[in-house]
Design a protein around this motif. Structure first.
Motif, short mmCIF file in Angstrom:
data_model
loop_
_atom_site.label_atom_id
_atom_site.label_comp_id
_atom_site.label_asym_id
_atom_site.label_seq_id
_atom_site.Cartn_x
_atom_site.Cartn_y
_atom_site.Cartn_z
N LEU A 26 0.88 -1.24 -0.09
CA LEU A 26 0.01 0.12 0.03
C LEU A 26 0.74 1.42 -0.19
O LEU A 26 0.54 2.49 -0.56
N GLU A 27 1.81 1.21 0.89
CA GLU A 27 2.88 2.56 0.80
C GLU A 27 3.46 2.66 -0.72
O GLU A 27 3.61 3.93 -0.91
N ASP A 28 3.75 1.88 -1.55
CA ASP A 28 4.19 1.87 -2.83
C ASP A 28 3.08 2.66 -3.68
O ASP A 28 3.66 3.57 -4.36
N TYR A 29 1.89 2.31 -3.38
CA TYR A 29 0.92 3.06 -4.09
C TYR A 29 0.73 4.25 -3.45
O TYR A 29 0.51 5.44 -4.39
N LEU A 30 0.76 4.67 -2.39
CA LEU A 30 0.34 6.08 -1.95
C LEU A 30 1.67 6.87 -2.19
O LEU A 30 1.51 7.93 -2.30
N SER A 31 2.88 6.20 -2.11
CA SER A 31 4.41 6.98 -2.69
C SER A 31 3.86 7.53 -3.70
O SER A 31 4.43 8.57 -4.43
N ALA A 32 3.20 6.72 -4.55
CA ALA A 32 3.23 7.05 -6.29
C ALA A 32 2.13 8.46 -6.41
O ALA A 32 2.48 9.09 -7.38
N ILE A 33 1.37 8.60 -5.58
CA ILE A 33 0.12 9.54 -5.60
C ILE A 33 0.18 10.63 -4.60
O ILE A 33 -0.19 11.80 -5.07
N ARG A 34 1.01 10.58 -3.48
CA ARG A 34 0.81 11.37 -2.46
C ARG A 34 1.36 12.95 -2.83
O ARG A 34 0.75 14.05 -2.75
N PRO A 35 2.57 12.71 -3.47
CA PRO A 35 3.21 14.15 -3.88
C PRO A 35 2.47 14.78 -4.74
O PRO A 35 2.43 16.28 -4.77
N ALA A 36 1.88 14.03 -5.84
CA ALA A 36 1.01 14.81 -7.04
C ALA A 36 -0.27 15.30 -6.32
O ALA A 36 -0.75 16.43 -6.72
N CYS A 37 -0.95 14.71 -5.41
CA CYS A 37 -2.16 15.14 -4.87
C CYS A 37 -2.02 16.35 -4.05
O CYS A 37 -2.58 17.31 -3.99
N VAL A 38 -0.92 16.48 -3.35
CA VAL A 38 -0.46 17.71 -2.43
C VAL A 38 -0.18 18.96 -3.42
O VAL A 38 -0.81 19.91 -3.33
N LYS A 39 0.60 18.47 -4.40
CA LYS A 39 0.85 19.74 -5.26
C LYS A 39 -0.12 20.24 -5.81
O LYS A 39 -0.54 21.32 -6.35
N HIS A 40 -1.18 19.61 -6.44
CA HIS A 40 -2.41 19.91 -7.19
C HIS A 40 -3.71 20.01 -6.35
O HIS A 40 -4.92 20.01 -6.94
N GLY A 41 -3.66 20.24 -5.21
CA GLY A 41 -4.68 20.39 -4.29
C GLY A 41 -5.85 19.26 -4.11
O GLY A 41 -6.94 19.56 -4.22
N LEU A 42 -5.46 18.04 -4.16
CA LEU A 42 -6.31 16.92 -4.12
C LEU A 42 -6.20 16.16 -2.69
O LEU A 42 -4.98 16.20 -2.17
N TYR A 43 -7.13 15.67 -2.32
CA TYR A 43 -7.21 14.84 -1.13
C TYR A 43 -7.95 13.61 -1.30
O TYR A 43 -8.64 13.54 -1.99
N CYS A 44 -7.48 12.46 -1.00
CA CYS A 44 -7.82 11.17 -1.14
C CYS A 44 -8.02 10.19 0.16
O CYS A 44 -7.20 10.49 1.15
N TYR A 45 -9.11 9.72 0.29
CA TYR A 45 -9.41 8.82 1.42
C TYR A 45 -10.04 7.35 0.95
O TYR A 45 -10.57 7.66 -0.25
N SER A 46 -10.01 6.61 1.51
CA SER A 46 -10.52 5.14 1.32
C SER A 46 -11.63 4.68 2.47
O SER A 46 -11.26 4.89 3.62
N ARG A 47 -12.47 4.01 2.04
CA ARG A 47 -13.53 3.34 3.13
C ARG A 47 -14.06 2.01 2.69
O ARG A 47 -14.42 1.94 1.30
N PRO A 48 -14.43 1.01 3.48
CA PRO A 48 -15.18 0.07 3.30
C PRO A 48 -16.53 0.31 2.81
O PRO A 48 -17.13 1.24 3.29
N VAL A 49 -17.02 -0.47 1.74
CA VAL A 49 -18.57 -0.35 1.31
C VAL A 49 -19.38 -1.64 1.62
O VAL A 49 -18.87 -2.63 1.20
N GLY A 50 -20.32 -1.52 2.32
CA GLY A 50 -21.14 -2.82 2.26
C GLY A 50 -20.64 -3.79 3.41
O GLY A 50 -19.59 -3.41 4.21
N GLU A 51 -21.03 -4.84 3.54
CA GLU A 51 -20.86 -5.68 4.65
C GLU A 51 -19.92 -6.62 4.09
O GLU A 51 -19.93 -7.12 3.00
N PRO A 52 -18.76 -7.09 4.85
CA PRO A 52 -17.79 -7.95 4.41
C PRO A 52 -18.38 -9.39 4.49
O PRO A 52 -19.47 -9.74 5.03
N GLN A 53 -17.67 -10.10 3.51
CA GLN A 53 -18.30 -11.53 3.40
C GLN A 53 -17.15 -12.48 3.82
O GLN A 53 -16.03 -12.11 3.43
N TYR A 54 -17.44 -13.43 4.53
CA TYR A 54 -16.76 -14.37 5.34
C TYR A 54 -17.01 -15.71 4.78
O TYR A 54 -18.08 -16.00 4.55
#
Length: 167
Positions: free
Chosen positions: A40-68
């Motif tokens: 996950l850090e590899d993906y965040l490292s790829a986007i974080r500097p560009a998001c900061v530079k261009h005024g973007l904020y990103c977040y993630s959240r689970p959607v719906g119920e997990p299936q086990y």
């Protein structure tokens, strides 16, 4: 709740950021199965500097119920606590109140209590990859034993500076 309200300003910021977003470098190794992967850090490292530079904020959240469920492995035994769930990653342009989200499935397997956390991490990685057009540094479809069996992690190479427009 639908928070997806894209604006022209959001799309413009995403377009500008895309020039600065690099690849997700595979910095980690699964020593048991002998393959490299982008965490996950590899993906965040790829986007974080560009998001900061261009005024973007990103977040993630689970959607719906997990299936086990249980999964049978090669030995025929069942491995318990496989979790599958959807994760939405949303990019926000606060200046224009624009937002855009992408949903992806994540799956995690653990004999303890970590299956849901692994599923969330996987869902975050893939939804971020789709949202920002991120790819990894090699092709999973390539038929190269050196790439698929190497257990030596590569250091994250420095990101190249964005090209300056000609004046």
């Amino acid at each position: 709740m639908n928070e997806q309200t894209p604006t022209k300003e959001l799309y413009a910021a995403l377009q500008a950021a895309s020039a600065d977003i690099g690849m997700a470098h595979k910095s980690e190794v699964n020593s048991h199965d002998r393959y490299k992967y982008a965490d996950l850090e590899d993906y965040l490292s790829a986007i974080r500097p560009a998001c900061v530079k261009h005024g973007l904020y990103c977040y993630s959240r689970p959607v719906g119920e997990p299936q086990y469920f249980d999964r049978k492995v090669a030995s025929g035994n069942a491995v318990h606590s496989v979790c599958r769930l959807q994760v939405e990653s949303i990019v926000v342009h606060p200046e224009s109140s624009g937002a855009l989200g992408v949903t992806a499935w994540g799956e995690g397997q653990d004999r303890g209590d970590k299956a849901i956390y692994k599923a969330i991490t996987g869902g975050r990685k893939y939804s971020l990859a789709m949202l920002f057009g991120i790819h990894t540094t090699d092709d999973a479809e390539k038929d190269s034993p050196e790439e698929s069996t190497s257990t030596t992690p590569q250091a994250r190479p420095p990101q190249p500076a964005p090209a300056q427009p000609q004046q």
